[in-house]
Scaffold this motif. Sequence first.
Motif, PDB file in Angstrom:
ATOM      1  N   TYR A  57       5.076   7.723  -0.973  1.00  0.00           N
ATOM      2  CA  TYR A  57       3.886   7.431  -0.542  1.00  0.00           C
ATOM      3  C   TYR A  57       2.809   8.576  -0.767  1.00  0.00           C
ATOM      4  O   TYR A  57       2.912   9.827  -0.814  1.00  0.00           O
ATOM      5  N   ASP A 101       0.970  -1.236  -0.155  1.00  0.00           N
ATOM      6  CA  ASP A 101       0.042  -0.122  -0.046  1.00  0.00           C
ATOM      7  C   ASP A 101       0.964   1.070   0.115  1.00  0.00           C
ATOM      8  O   ASP A 101       1.671   1.473   0.898  1.00  0.00           O
ATOM      9  N   ARG A 102       0.836   2.082  -0.882  1.00  0.00           N
ATOM     10  CA  ARG A 102       1.820   3.336  -1.208  1.00  0.00           C
ATOM     11  C   ARG A 102       0.850   4.388  -1.003  1.00  0.00           C
ATOM     12  O   ARG A 102       1.108   5.593  -1.440  1.00  0.00           O
ATOM     13  N   SER A 103      -0.164   4.387  -0.053  1.00  0.00           N
ATOM     14  CA  SER A 103      -0.889   5.508   0.401  1.00  0.00           C
ATOM     15  C   SER A 103      -0.074   6.531   0.882  1.00  0.00           C
ATOM     16  O   SER A 103       0.804   6.163   1.761  1.00  0.00           O
ATOM     17  N   ARG A 104      -0.431   7.826   1.156  1.00  0.00           N
ATOM     18  CA  ARG A 104       0.134   8.787   1.833  1.00  0.00           C
ATOM     19  C   ARG A 104       0.426   8.404   3.362  1.00  0.00           C
ATOM     20  O   ARG A 104       1.399   8.711   4.054  1.00  0.00           O
ATOM     21  N   SER A 105      -0.739   7.956   3.708  1.00  0.00           N
ATOM     22  CA  SER A 105      -0.532   7.676   5.231  1.00  0.00           C
ATOM     23  C   SER A 105       0.539   6.691   5.756  1.00  0.00           C
ATOM     24  O   SER A 105       0.943   6.678   6.906  1.00  0.00           O
ATOM     25  N   MET A 106       0.963   5.797   4.669  1.00  0.00           N
ATOM     26  CA  MET A 106       1.876   4.727   4.881  1.00  0.00           C
ATOM     27  C   MET A 106       3.190   5.237   5.216  1.00  0.00           C
ATOM     28  O   MET A 106       4.199   4.706   5.553  1.00  0.00           O
ATOM     29  N   ASN A 107       3.353   6.745   4.969  1.00  0.00           N
ATOM     30  CA  ASN A 107       4.374   7.332   5.191  1.00  0.00           C
ATOM     31  C   ASN A 107       4.898   7.105   6.514  1.00  0.00           C
ATOM     32  O   ASN A 107       6.234   7.137   6.741  1.00  0.00           O
ATOM     33  N   ILE A 115      10.831   4.858  -1.528  1.00  0.00           N
ATOM     34  CA  ILE A 115       9.104   4.740  -1.997  1.00  0.00           C
ATOM     35  C   ILE A 115       8.641   5.855  -1.703  1.00  0.00           C
ATOM     36  O   ILE A 115       8.659   6.531  -0.557  1.00  0.00           O
ATOM     37  N   ARG A 167      -2.167   9.236  -8.131  1.00  0.00           N
ATOM     38  CA  ARG A 167      -0.705   9.154  -8.208  1.00  0.00           C
ATOM     39  C   ARG A 167       0.021   9.583  -9.607  1.00  0.00           C
ATOM     40  O   ARG A 167       1.337  10.239  -9.452  1.00  0.00           O
ATOM     41  N   ALA A 185       6.901   3.805   6.873  1.00  0.00           N
ATOM     42  CA  ALA A 185       8.086   3.659   6.091  1.00  0.00           C
ATOM     43  C   ALA A 185       9.127   2.634   6.733  1.00  0.00           C
ATOM     44  O   ALA A 185       9.557   1.759   5.965  1.00  0.00           O
ATOM     45  N   THR A 229       0.065  -2.784   4.860  1.00  0.00           N
ATOM     46  CA  THR A 229      -0.787  -1.732   4.847  1.00  0.00           C
ATOM     47  C   THR A 229      -0.965  -0.929   6.426  1.00  0.00           C
ATOM     48  O   THR A 229      -0.358  -1.623   7.324  1.00  0.00           O
TER      49      THR A 229
END
Length: 362
Positions: free
Chosen positions: A104, A46-52, A102, A85, A55, A133
């Motif tokens: 996000y 999951d490369r959503s912004r919240s995943m930052n 990566i 994206r 990291a 995620t």
Amino acid sequence: MPAAEPIQPQAHRVDFPNGETVIAQPVTAGEIPEPAGALRLAVVLDRSRSMNEQAGEVQAALAQLAGLTEGGSEVDVYLTASEFRGEEPAVVKLAEVDTENIVYFGGQNAAELLVQFDALNQGTAYDAIFVLTDGSGYELDDEGLQVPVPEAPVWMVHLGGDYPLGYDDATLEAIQASGGGVAGSVDEAMARFLIGFEASLDPTTTRDLVDGTLWQTMATADVESEADIQLVTHSPDDDFAALAARRIILAEMGRQAANLAELETLDQLHAMAIEQGIVTPFSSMIVLVEARQERLLERLENRDDRFEREYEDVGETAQLPAMSVTGVPEPEEWLLIGLAAGMLVWYLYNRRNQRATGHASR
């Protein structure tokens, strides 16, 4: 309060009238099986912004999975992409992922992640699918996505133990029907997968690891005597039996994965849940306060769509007249109401007597 003496973990056993037995046995990390051979794994990132914020957890998880490749295992990484994206999702080998860079961006929920995995997969057969995620995608609109059930077990890995409020129905069905589950780390997901993978070689037994306890479900006739294990045996009407009954339902869901949409299968699972008084993916606990509600529930339970949940978005809930909603006080509230009424009567009585005394003195 300190314990009087160390608590020794014990194994528990419940034999049910339907001929099935559940054994709950404590296990240590050293008892978790290692991969018997090379595995073919899919990792959906999951490369959503919240995943930052996760990291570091992503780097650690991918590094851990990279260790499996040294033993011959293959790991494909599915890089998901939000519609905002500016690039399409892609699938690459684990060695090609630059974990330090990566990016996000955007937002996706679990349903979108699984749909993108299905679209990218060109028929590759995997032993397991790990979805890395967090817990922030639950409230994102899935726009009615049709989530296919993969052939391999789907493990939703919520890094850092960041679990969501829940899953949409399609995602939940994909997890359960595939034989997967939910975990807070790759370690936990891998341990549960390996135990389940080992058990899959014996179709008569199901196994799952939860909080250091190995739950085994099998036919009572197939239970072998374990002389070296101290077992506490519970009757089917014991409180512990409710926990064991849930394991039977989950095991049956795995066995009947291809038939979970059939009413006969769902009714059987629901009947056991009602008998044991437990909440499952196919049952709920509802407080009914009047006969009208009981009759309504009985009608709904006989409909062909009785296992299909009705869903309303916030703002779409039907508005009822303000005076049509009533409440039934709990017993403690009745007591407070009675005390308040008694105090009011006492106050009025004393006030009346005081007035009568004052008039008499004049």
